[in-house]
Design an enzyme around this catalytic site. Sequence first.
Site, mmCIF file in Angstrom:
data_model
loop_
_atom_site.group_PDB
_atom_site.id
_atom_site.type_symbol
_atom_site.label_atom_id
_atom_site.label_comp_id
_atom_site.label_asym_id
_atom_site.label_seq_id
_atom_site.Cartn_x
_atom_site.Cartn_y
_atom_site.Cartn_z
ATOM 1 N N PRO A 94 0.797 -1.233 0.000
ATOM 2 C CA PRO A 94 0.000 0.000 0.000
ATOM 3 C C PRO A 94 0.831 1.285 0.000
ATOM 4 O O PRO A 94 2.053 1.278 0.178
ATOM 5 C CB PRO A 94 -0.808 -0.108 1.303
ATOM 6 C CG PRO A 94 -0.743 -1.542 1.706
ATOM 7 C CD PRO A 94 0.578 -2.040 1.207
ATOM 8 N N GLU A 95 0.117 2.366 -0.165
ATOM 9 C CA GLU A 95 0.660 3.713 -0.009
ATOM 10 C C GLU A 95 1.222 3.890 1.398
ATOM 11 O O GLU A 95 0.650 3.416 2.377
ATOM 12 C CB GLU A 95 -0.459 4.726 -0.246
ATOM 13 C CG GLU A 95 -0.068 6.184 -0.017
ATOM 14 C CD GLU A 95 -1.250 7.138 -0.185
ATOM 15 O OE1 GLU A 95 -1.003 8.337 -0.360
ATOM 16 O OE2 GLU A 95 -2.413 6.679 -0.150
ATOM 17 N N ALA A 96 2.372 4.580 1.487
ATOM 18 C CA ALA A 96 2.946 4.988 2.780
ATOM 19 C C ALA A 96 3.129 3.815 3.735
ATOM 20 O O ALA A 96 2.995 3.981 4.953
ATOM 21 C CB ALA A 96 2.072 6.075 3.422
#
EC number: 3.5.5.7
Length: 297
Positions: free
Chosen positions: A52-54
């Site tokens: 995922p993002e971040a």
Amino acid sequence: MSSSSAKRSASTFRAAVVQAEPVLNDTAETVAHAVDRIAEAAREGARLIVFPEAFLGGYPKGADFGITLGSRTLEGREAFALYFAGAVDVPGPEVRSIADAAREHGMEVVIGVIERSGSTLYCTALFLGADGSLRGKHRKLVPTALERCVWGRGDGSTLAACQTPLGTLGAAICWENYMPLYRTSLYEQGVDLYCAPTVDDREVWPSTMRHIAVEGRTFVFSACQFLRGPDPDQPPLIRGGSLIVDPLGDILAGPFYDAATILYADIDPGAIARGRFDLDVTGHYARPDLFELRTKT
């Protein structure tokens, strides 16, 4: 798998999408978690894994860092300093650990990180090769809403897609997927494997992913975080919704909510050519005599 993808080619491979919970303010533990997920996906035969993002560095959902219009608080500055300390350098030791795992397991890895560059943080997607190389990175072009107060804006230097043995990889981070011109720039680069690391867990997100798959006639891999709050009896802060979509918009895996998981799908690259037979938005279905995209790199 859809009927259009049922006839597999010899180059069919398995892909994995991770829906997992990073350890906020403990990047070393999150790196170990990512390495474990790569090993787990390898045991299932995956050759591509999308996080995922971040994921490294974390997405501090609900934090305001003491920001109000025209003022900041000392407590907010301390919170940002802690968040800054948890970011990663690119290249750096945390990235090296992930790259080593990619090489050990022969895996192409796409992972969202909070990148520290000088005194600025960026929301970045890294492309790590099965040979352990850093193939490239993409910095989020427009942080959304309050994100703009803690992350810098990416520029044209990180717009390039990556060439891999599995196909051309590109990434649009979270609401970049609502930027038509950026999507078009990825289509122009011939992206076959379109990655959408995100923290968007809304019900409308899967429809966006299906639209992009049909529009670009590309496989779409959307990896969303799953993030629990401090109260285990309350709904999660980020509930997931990860999914994998084929080039005709059929969902191969997911969307999955309310728990950590790894989703898998067998990817037939031949489905891309079959899909673009009647729609290639930067090829035979384009009108370059009327429209032109200019990208500043």
